[in-house]
Design a protein around this motif. Sequence first.
Motif, mmCIF file in Angstrom:
data_model
loop_
_atom_site.group_PDB
_atom_site.id
_atom_site.type_symbol
_atom_site.label_atom_id
_atom_site.label_comp_id
_atom_site.label_asym_id
_atom_site.label_seq_id
_atom_site.Cartn_x
_atom_site.Cartn_y
_atom_site.Cartn_z
ATOM 1 N N GLU A 72 0.830 -1.201 0.000
ATOM 2 C CA GLU A 72 0.000 0.000 0.000
ATOM 3 C C GLU A 72 0.869 1.257 0.000
ATOM 4 N N LEU A 73 1.937 1.232 0.791
ATOM 5 C CA LEU A 73 2.828 2.380 0.852
ATOM 6 C C LEU A 73 3.504 2.626 -0.495
ATOM 7 N N GLU A 74 3.900 1.554 -1.166
ATOM 8 C CA GLU A 74 4.487 1.697 -2.504
ATOM 9 C C GLU A 74 3.479 2.294 -3.478
ATOM 10 N N GLY A 75 2.219 1.891 -3.356
ATOM 11 C CA GLY A 75 1.176 2.465 -4.204
ATOM 12 C C GLY A 75 1.012 3.952 -3.965
ATOM 13 N N VAL A 76 1.051 4.362 -2.709
ATOM 14 C CA VAL A 76 0.947 5.785 -2.385
ATOM 15 C C VAL A 76 2.155 6.539 -2.928
ATOM 16 N N HIS A 78 3.910 5.730 -5.518
ATOM 17 C CA HIS A 78 3.745 5.781 -6.974
ATOM 18 C C HIS A 78 2.793 6.914 -7.362
ATOM 19 N N ILE A 79 1.703 7.008 -6.641
ATOM 20 C CA ILE A 79 0.743 8.084 -6.925
ATOM 21 C C ILE A 79 1.395 9.439 -6.682
ATOM 22 N N HIS A 84 1.375 14.742 -10.986
ATOM 23 C CA HIS A 84 1.031 15.682 -12.053
ATOM 24 C C HIS A 84 0.031 15.082 -13.036
ATOM 25 N N GLU A 85 -0.135 13.748 -13.008
ATOM 26 C CA GLU A 85 -1.083 13.083 -13.895
ATOM 27 C C GLU A 85 -2.449 12.876 -13.237
ATOM 28 N N LEU A 86 -2.592 13.311 -11.989
ATOM 29 C CA LEU A 86 -3.860 13.113 -11.290
ATOM 30 C C LEU A 86 -4.963 13.971 -11.884
#
Length: 122
Positions: A72-76, A78-79, A84-86
């Motif tokens: 989960e932390l890796e996913g955060v 990555h986000i 800038h793509e959000l």
Amino acid sequence: MASKLQQLQAKAVQVSQYVTKNGCAYYKHLLEQNRQHIVQPATVEKCQELSKQLFYTRLASIPGRYESFWKELEGVKHIWRNRHELKVEDVGIAALFGLELYAWFCVGEIAGRGFTFTGYYV
């Protein structure tokens, strides 16, 4: 104010009468419905054994939960790297989620104080 108190007392009496009348039947129904979870005979030794099983099962699940946390932390991360793509919708949902967490924290604090408000008075 006194009439509201009397209404509340009358409602409490109704609820207690309902529980007194139907509580035993509900209890029996609940036990019958969950019979597969009841251990027979219910001895102190069996309860201690089940308690140990629960404790060590929860202890054995820690590595899996630890790995899930890091995923989960890796996913955060990555986000965050690709922030800038959000889209605006994603940011809005995240903001609402954060606001909801903050609101629950405030409500929890108020409930913990016995539903009293403290602070400065103007």
